[in-house]
Design an enzyme around this catalytic site. Structure first.
Site, short mmCIF file in Angstrom:
data_model
loop_
_atom_site.label_atom_id
_atom_site.label_comp_id
_atom_site.label_asym_id
_atom_site.label_seq_id
_atom_site.Cartn_x
_atom_site.Cartn_y
_atom_site.Cartn_z
N ASP A 176 66.59 -23.91 -41.31
CA ASP A 176 67.37 -25.40 -41.44
C ASP A 176 67.48 -25.00 -40.33
O ASP A 176 68.00 -26.16 -40.63
CB ASP A 176 67.66 -25.54 -42.63
N GLU A 218 68.40 -19.97 -50.04
CA GLU A 218 70.03 -19.40 -49.56
C GLU A 218 70.34 -19.31 -51.44
O GLU A 218 70.05 -20.05 -52.03
CB GLU A 218 70.91 -20.37 -49.39
N GLU A 229 73.20 -12.55 -43.76
CA GLU A 229 73.77 -12.85 -43.14
C GLU A 229 75.10 -13.00 -42.92
O GLU A 229 76.02 -12.77 -43.68
CB GLU A 229 74.47 -14.49 -42.82
N ASP A 286 62.26 -22.69 -44.76
CA ASP A 286 62.89 -22.71 -45.78
C ASP A 286 63.44 -23.26 -46.66
O ASP A 286 62.90 -24.90 -46.27
CB ASP A 286 64.53 -22.86 -44.58
N LYS A 335 61.88 -19.70 -47.72
CA LYS A 335 63.48 -18.84 -48.00
C LYS A 335 64.37 -19.79 -48.36
O LYS A 335 64.46 -21.07 -48.37
CB LYS A 335 64.21 -18.21 -46.30
O1 KIV Z 1 67.98 -20.82 -40.53
C1 KIV Z 1 68.05 -20.45 -39.88
O2 KIV Z 1 67.90 -20.36 -38.79
C2 KIV Z 1 68.42 -19.06 -40.40
C3 KIV Z 1 68.91 -17.88 -39.65
C4 KIV Z 1 70.06 -18.43 -39.24
C5 KIV Z 1 68.55 -16.86 -40.12
O3 KIV Z 1 68.82 -19.27 -41.59
#
Ligand code: KIV
Length: 251
Positions: A34, A105, A168, A73, A103
């Site tokens: 994202d 968070e 991160e 994401d 993915k």
């Molecule tokens: O959104 C993204 O590109 C990420 C990276 C910074 C790992 O989460």
């Protein structure tokens, strides 16, 4: 790969040609992050990015990729709205993009959602440490130094079934401790060499942007300077009448 001691390479892509390039270069995992909100759309945070935008970019990336694992994401606040909403949205993203994994968070507090995703057959990476979707709650893009919080999040994510943990902006030593404490791989960004793999934003590592670049990024190329020179040459060639030449003209 973790068990064999092979380091995992991951980079971001948001479009077809970039994903094709990463795949051809044998990058292991392509992340449709994202971060596209900042990198592609020029916004100041990832918070405004929508599910529809993730699907739009994720579909292009998946279609271009033959070999790498494609991960999309879950944008804010999908992972925070309860198990049913998280699974429904992640499933929609998977169906429409054909990605291999998502993915999200979060760690300890989001472990029910991680578990539900995994139970639904959706491979999931948990993103801990600096979580950009919570930038306002965290007080900015800062290094995350809370040992207990990080360890709790990583262990909870692993227990809930996450197949990897992305870390991160964490001191190297702390990220290494987490890497040694869990069986699943860690992928670091600004988390030092002790992680099982590394991820960077492709536009940052190719020097393809004009904005702020974090300290932990290495620029492997300076594409923006190259492109700027090429575009200036083109403008001069057009304005002087030197382009198109006879070889570039149709007879
Ligand atoms: O959104 C993204 O590109 C990420 C990276 C910074 C790992 O989460």
């Amino acid at each position: 790969m973790k068990r064999k001691g092979h380091r995992i390479s991951m980079l971001t892509a948001y479009d077809f040609p970039t994903a094709q390039l990463l795949d051809e270069a044998l990058i292991d995992c392509i992340l449709v992050g994202d971060s596209l909100g900042m990198v592609v759309q020029g916004k100041t945070t990832t918070v405004p990015v929508t599910v529809e935008e993730m699907i739009y970019h994720g579909e292009m990336v998946s279609r271009a990729t033959k070999r790498a694992m494609v991960i999309v994401d879950l944008p804010f606040p999908v992972g925070q709205l309860g198990v049913v909403h998280t699974v429904t949205t992640a499933a929609e993203i998977m169906k429409k993009t054909q990605c291999h994994a998502v993915k999200m968070e979060g760690g300890h507090l989001q472990s029910d959602s991680i578990r539900a995703l995994v139970d639904a057959g959706i491979p999931t990476i948990a993103h801990i440490g600096l979580r950009p979707q919570s930038v306002h709650a965290l007080g900015g893009y800062r290094v995350q130094r809370d040992n207990d919080q990080l360890m709790t999040d990583a262990l909870a994510a692993e227990k809930a079934g996450a197949f990897a943990v992305l870390i991160e902006c964490v001191p190297e030593e702390l990220a290494k401790k987490v890497t040694d404490a869990i069986q699943v791989p860690t992928i670091g960004i600004g988390a030092g060499a002790g992680c099982d793999g590394q991820v960077l934003v492709t536009n940052d590592m190719l020097g393809w942007n004009s904005g702020y670049v974090p300290k932990f990024v290495r620029k492997f190329a300076d594409l923006r300077t190259e492109a700027l020179n090429a575009v200036r040459q083109y403008r001069e060639s057009v304005s002087s009448g030197e382009f198109p030449g006879s070889a570039e003209s149709l007879k």
